[in-house]
Design a protein around this motif. Structure first.
Motif, mmCIF file in Angstrom:
data_model
loop_
_atom_site.group_PDB
_atom_site.id
_atom_site.type_symbol
_atom_site.label_atom_id
_atom_site.label_comp_id
_atom_site.label_asym_id
_atom_site.label_seq_id
_atom_site.Cartn_x
_atom_site.Cartn_y
_atom_site.Cartn_z
ATOM 1 N N CYS A 1 9.031 -28.279 34.110
ATOM 2 C CA CYS A 1 8.622 -29.544 33.489
ATOM 3 C C CYS A 1 7.518 -30.247 34.289
ATOM 4 O O CYS A 1 6.722 -31.005 33.726
ATOM 5 N N SER B 1 4.309 -28.179 33.082
ATOM 6 C CA SER B 1 4.121 -27.766 31.685
ATOM 7 C C SER B 1 3.019 -28.546 30.960
ATOM 8 O O SER B 1 2.285 -27.943 30.166
ATOM 9 N N ALA C 1 11.057 -25.524 28.859
ATOM 10 C CA ALA C 1 10.086 -26.538 29.293
ATOM 11 C C ALA C 1 8.776 -26.400 28.531
ATOM 12 O O ALA C 1 8.205 -27.395 28.065
ATOM 13 N N THR D 1 7.326 -29.144 25.568
ATOM 14 C CA THR D 1 5.998 -29.730 25.795
ATOM 15 C C THR D 1 5.062 -29.366 24.650
ATOM 16 O O THR D 1 4.352 -30.220 24.108
ATOM 17 N N SER E 1 7.455 -34.503 28.892
ATOM 18 C CA SER E 1 7.907 -33.678 30.019
ATOM 19 C C SER E 1 8.831 -34.452 30.954
ATOM 20 O O SER E 1 9.804 -33.900 31.471
ATOM 21 N N LYS F 1 12.242 -34.523 29.325
ATOM 22 C CA LYS F 1 12.942 -33.247 29.441
ATOM 23 C C LYS F 1 13.334 -32.947 30.881
ATOM 24 O O LYS F 1 14.337 -32.278 31.131
ATOM 25 N N PHE F 2 12.533 -33.452 31.849
ATOM 26 C CA PHE F 2 12.866 -33.275 33.259
ATOM 27 C C PHE F 2 14.222 -33.906 33.570
ATOM 28 O O PHE F 2 15.119 -33.261 34.126
ATOM 29 N N SER G 1 17.108 -32.235 31.628
ATOM 30 C CA SER G 1 17.537 -30.954 32.198
ATOM 31 C C SER G 1 18.261 -31.132 33.521
ATOM 32 O O SER G 1 19.137 -30.332 33.859
#
Length: 504
Positions: free
Chosen positions: A88, A91, A138, A142, A426, A429-430, A433
């Motif tokens: 991430c 990406s 990732a 993105t 991103s 999602k970072f 995750s």
């Protein structure tokens, strides 16, 4: 296919392609539907296999203990999300160096590599492909965010997100059909009746659990067939992403034509991490991650580890069907309401998602043995055993709540940072995750109460932070609207002065 360097639909009309003869909205919907279908293909294997992964790994370990760790299902998914966290960070820069379409295609290839490993299970390839799967996650999200914003306007973003998510989430329905069909031909009525008699022995306290297993197990044939079909469907997703149109629409939220050096992309990513707009949304992103780990893998594992459900061999298929229907129904509902109620895709959707998540946890805590997420067990639940109908209802609610949480995350990222949307996706999602990764690493040590109490508390915190940020966005949009109105009035006054000047 439209020229990828055109930058807009109208500028590519000289090619004479059939795409250029479509209306702008029709072209926009074509792109969104293909994005959703590609999502459906690659996630059919990814999500459906996650429902049964820990149970499948446990079955392989029981037959060949030296081949793979008994909790490799949880640890493999933790490895996947750890790779997700690291990827991430770079990406968005990868997206700048290639394109949204290329990023989606490469991500889909990473997804396809994972189910292939189950044709002959090897611990080293398993963890390698799990990490590659995380890289794919990732890159995919993105690329997905970049493709959505370059093929949506401010007026259509909420509807497009919901349409894409609803189509993609049908993967659970497809996965349910695959699991049910293969279970029927491989497990069969004999296995079902045998499991039923064993479950009765356990209930009466007469089973010899030292000489035979009492939880649902997957045969080698069943595993080979399941993961072969998952790999084949994922390959169809590869082709879909390869064939998607790449030209932007007019008045899109953000153009795909970006000239940003890799180093500058890393700098933009760092600034996005430090932005107060993203920091205030961290609980919302973590909630999405923790909730994902719970409904995707941990709760489905309790259903196969519960000895009292040993005769219900179609429970994974029922659960997958319920989640898929829930995701699809809620996606269509959000899309319908977003067209009629302003900003429905923000606060109202977040409230509905958190309410459904709390209801989901309440039904699970009263019907699940406390230690079922950790190992096969014959313990009794707090109140009653789950039935097929209850499992379906829980799955339906879980799918609807997940659709809400994922939709609001996509919308808030598209609006909170207008000049750095790729970085915002991103960052979301970072943190998502990280939440998922941590839960999977410690899940072998947590009973059901940690999840069913902790997730509702996190819902309350995330809602407060989300509502705070949406209030700021509303103020920002109101200020921009007032500025535009002032500019229009100034232009009208200027036009009047010019008319008067001509008359006199």
């Amino acid at each position: 296919m439209a020229d990828s360097g055109s930058g807009s639909l109208t500028s590519s009309s000289a090619t004479g392609s059939w795409l250029t003869r479509m209306s702008p909205r029709a072209f926009e919907l074509l792109c969104i539907v293909m994005l959703g279908f590609g999502h459906l293909c690659i996630m059919t294997g990814c999500d459906s296999q996650a429902f049964i992964l820990e149970s499948v790994i446990h079955s392989i370990h029981e037959r060949e203990p030296g081949r793979i760790n008994s909790h490799a299902g949880y640890y493999g998914q933790a490895t996947c999300y750890l790779a997700f966290v690291i990827t991430c960070l770079v990406s968005p820069s990868f997206l700048y160096a290639t394109s949204a379409k290329t990023t989606l295609f490469i991500a889909s290839v990473c997804f396809t590599s994972f189910p292939l490993g189950f044709l002959y299970t090897n611990q080293y390839y398993y963890f390698f492909s799990a990490a590659l799967n995380g890289v794919g996650f990732a890159l995919y999200y993105t690329g997905n965010g970049g493709y959505l914003t370059s093929h949506s306007t401010r007026k259509t973003i909420e509807s497009n997100v919901s349409i894409s998510w609803a189509i993609g989430s049908s993967c659970m329905i497809v996965g349910a059909g695959i699991i049910a069909l293969i279970t029927y031909f491989t497990a069969g009525a004999g296995a079902s009746s045998g499991a039923a008699s064993l479950a009765m022995d356990i209930a009466n306290g007469t089973a010899n659990t030292t000489s035979q297993h009492f939880e649902r197990r997957f045969s080698n044939t069943e595993i080979y067939l399941l993961f072969s079909v998952f790999a084949a469907i994922s390959f169809i997703g590869n082709i879909t992403f390869l064939l998607m149109p790449s030209s932007d629409i007019d008045n899109c939220i953000e153009s795909s034509k970006k000239i940003v050096a890799f180093r500058d992309g890393i700098s933009l990513m760092y600034r996005a991490f430090c932005s107060p707009k993203m920091i205030i949304l961290i609980p919302t992103f973590i909630l999405t991650g923790v909730h994902t780990s719970f409904w995707v893998s941990i709760y489905p594992t309790t259903l196969t580890f519960n000895s009292h459900l040993a005769s219900m061999i179609y429970v994974p298929a029922i659960y997958s069907l319920g989640v898929g229907l829930g995701e699809t129904i809620m996606g269509l509902l959000i899309s319908f309401c977003s067209k009629r109620i302003k900003n429905f895709g923000m606060r109202p959707t977040m409230f509905i998602g958190c309410f459904l998540t709390c209801l989901y946890c309440a039904l699970i805590v009263v019907s699940t043995p406390p230690t079922a997420p950790q190992a096969p067990t014959s313990e009794k639940p707090l109140w009653f055993q789950p039935t097929r109908t209850l499992v379906f209802i829980i799955a339906l609610i879980g799918g609807m709540s997940d659709c809400c949480l994922c939709s609001v995350r996509s919308v808030i990222c598209a609006l909170a940072m207008p000049t750095r949307r790729d970085q915002a996706f991103s960052v979301s999602k970072f943190y998502q995750s990280i939440g998922t990764c941590v839960i999977f690493f410690i899940s072998p040590f947590l009973n059901i109460y940690f999840y069913t109490i902790g997730i509702p508390i996190l819902c309350a915190i995330a809602s407060f932070c989300f509502f705070f940020e949406t209030r700021r966005i509303k103020r920002m949009e109101k200020s921009l609207t007032n500025m535009e109105l002032d500019q229009q009035q100034q232009r009208k006054k200027s036009s009047k002065y010019e008319t008067l000047d001509e008359e006199f």
